[in-house]
Design a protein around this motif. Structure first.
Motif, PDB file in Angstrom:
ATOM      1  N   PRO A  81     -13.310  -2.370  10.352  1.00  0.00           N
ATOM      2  CA  PRO A  81     -13.530  -1.175   9.530  1.00  0.00           C
ATOM      3  C   PRO A  81     -14.138  -0.033  10.334  1.00  0.00           C
ATOM      4  CG  PRO A  81     -15.238  -2.801   9.108  1.00  0.00           C
ATOM      5  CD  PRO A  81     -14.250  -3.464  10.017  1.00  0.00           C
ATOM      6  N   SER A 105       2.687   0.514   0.414  1.00  0.00           N
ATOM      7  CA  SER A 105       1.460   1.150   0.895  1.00  0.00           C
ATOM      8  C   SER A 105       1.738   1.757   2.261  1.00  0.00           C
ATOM      9  CB  SER A 105       0.325   0.127   1.002  1.00  0.00           C
ATOM     10  OG  SER A 105      -0.876   0.737   1.421  1.00  0.00           O
ATOM     11  N   GLU A 109      -9.054   4.709   3.218  1.00  0.00           N
ATOM     12  CA  GLU A 109      -9.662   3.717   4.107  1.00  0.00           C
ATOM     13  C   GLU A 109      -9.275   3.978   5.554  1.00  0.00           C
ATOM     14  OE1 GLU A 109     -10.321  -1.143   4.249  1.00  0.00           O
ATOM     15  OE2 GLU A 109      -8.964  -0.229   2.789  1.00  0.00           O
ATOM     16  N   CYS A 158      -9.636   2.346   9.501  1.00  0.00           N
ATOM     17  CA  CYS A 158      -9.935   1.160  10.296  1.00  0.00           C
ATOM     18  C   CYS A 158      -9.403   1.371  11.711  1.00  0.00           C
ATOM     19  CB  CYS A 158      -9.289  -0.087   9.683  1.00  0.00           C
ATOM     20  SG  CYS A 158      -9.894  -0.548   8.051  1.00  0.00           S
ATOM     21  N   TRP A 168      -4.149  -7.808   5.772  1.00  0.00           N
ATOM     22  CA  TRP A 168      -5.162  -6.788   5.496  1.00  0.00           C
ATOM     23  C   TRP A 168      -4.826  -6.013   4.235  1.00  0.00           C
ATOM     24  CZ3 TRP A 168      -4.439  -1.276   6.668  1.00  0.00           C
ATOM     25  CH2 TRP A 168      -5.591  -0.510   6.440  1.00  0.00           C
ATOM     26  N   LEU A 169      -3.578  -5.616   4.090  1.00  0.00           N
ATOM     27  CA  LEU A 169      -3.177  -4.853   2.920  1.00  0.00           C
ATOM     28  C   LEU A 169      -3.254  -5.692   1.647  1.00  0.00           C
ATOM     29  CD1 LEU A 169      -0.147  -2.946   4.452  1.00  0.00           C
ATOM     30  CD2 LEU A 169      -2.276  -1.908   3.638  1.00  0.00           C
ATOM     31  N   ARG A 202      -5.398  -7.887   0.914  1.00  0.00           N
ATOM     32  CA  ARG A 202      -6.784  -8.117   0.539  1.00  0.00           C
ATOM     33  C   ARG A 202      -7.474  -6.845   0.030  1.00  0.00           C
ATOM     34  NH1 ARG A 202      -7.378 -11.436   6.060  1.00  0.00           N
ATOM     35  NH2 ARG A 202      -6.586 -13.439   5.310  1.00  0.00           N
ATOM     36  N   ARG A 203      -6.831  -5.700   0.248  1.00  0.00           N
ATOM     37  CA  ARG A 203      -7.420  -4.461  -0.231  1.00  0.00           C
ATOM     38  C   ARG A 203      -7.269  -4.356  -1.740  1.00  0.00           C
ATOM     39  NH1 ARG A 203      -4.236  -0.119   1.728  1.00  0.00           N
ATOM     40  NH2 ARG A 203      -5.889   1.338   1.229  1.00  0.00           N
ATOM     41  N   ARG A 204      -8.225  -3.704  -2.361  1.00  0.00           N
ATOM     42  CA  ARG A 204      -8.131  -3.488  -3.807  1.00  0.00           C
ATOM     43  C   ARG A 204      -7.119  -2.388  -4.090  1.00  0.00           C
ATOM     44  NH1 ARG A 204     -10.574  -4.353  -8.573  1.00  0.00           N
ATOM     45  NH2 ARG A 204     -10.624  -2.671 -10.088  1.00  0.00           N
TER      46      ARG A 204
END
Length: 222
Positions: free
Chosen positions: A32, A122, A165, A167, A214-215, A217-219
């Protein structure tokens, strides 16, 4: 690029759209925050080049072990994970899970709006510095591989943003003969991590993940 892309495949004879299937072994860490200048300087000791692009990843439905993305608005890339051939432990400075992938790329036409809700795609903005390494005479050295069939490993340091976000990521991707993929990546990592990391930077199992993981797990806003 729209956050809800719609793609249209190019027409042509069956089979002509496939750019090629490729077997790889990969490891990636996604951390992050903003990329620190000290990390960029640590990586810049190797020759390389910089590129920027936008990739759109299919996030709904969730497809475990499968990554589907629109690469730079020009290719549909499908990657199938074949499991973990082992772990990476590099110079006591990095720990990660190796992943074996098979990927295919197809040319696609222009992007447009996609009205389905919730969003199925996304968009990830990437600015990458890429260095190439090759196995020659039993040694890993920086430089582009002479032939596509030769053992090689691409290493990328990437600034990443998606929505609000931010990172950054370090990734390794080995290509070439299947029986040399893991060892080529391991030896490339040993060279890259031979120099100590900047203070407070750790590449460990908790940050080891693919972009698809990663995507997922993102909200995602409802």
């Amino acid at each position: 690029m729209s956050e809800h892309p719609l793609t249209t495949p190019l027409t042509g004879p069956p089979g002509n759209s496939v750019i090629g299937g490729l077997s790889t072994v990969e490891v990636r860490w996604i951390l992050p925050g903003q990329l620190d200048a000290a990390v960029a300087g640590w990586f810049r000791r190797f020759p390389g080049w910089t590129e920027s692009r936008e990739d759109a990843y299919l996030i709904r439905p969730v497809l475990r072990g499968l990554s589907v993305k629109l690469r730079a608005g020009r290719e549909l890339q499908v990657k199938l994970c074949h499991g973990c051939p082992g772990n990476l432990y590099a110079a006591g400075r990095a720990r990660g899970r190796l992943e074996s992938w098979r990927k295919w790329s197809f040319p696609f036409g222009p992007l447009g709006p996609y009205d389905a809700e919730p969003p199925a795609w996304s968009v990830v903005h990437k600015r990458r510095r890429i260095s190439q390494f090759r196995l020659a005479s039993g040694r890993i050295m920086a430089g582009n591989p002479g032939r596509a069939t030769e053992p090689s490993c691409a290493v990328e340091l990437t600034e990443v943003s998606s929505g609000s976000e931010t990172c950054w990521s370090l990734g390794f991707e080995a290509t070439g003969p299947a029986d040399l993929l893991s060892s080529t990546l391991q030896r490339t990592a040993a060279l890259v991590f031979a120099r100590a990391l900047p203070a407070n930077v750790e590449f460990d199992m908790s940050h080891c993940q693919s972009y698809a993981d990663w995507l997922s797990r993102r909200r995602v806003p409802e």
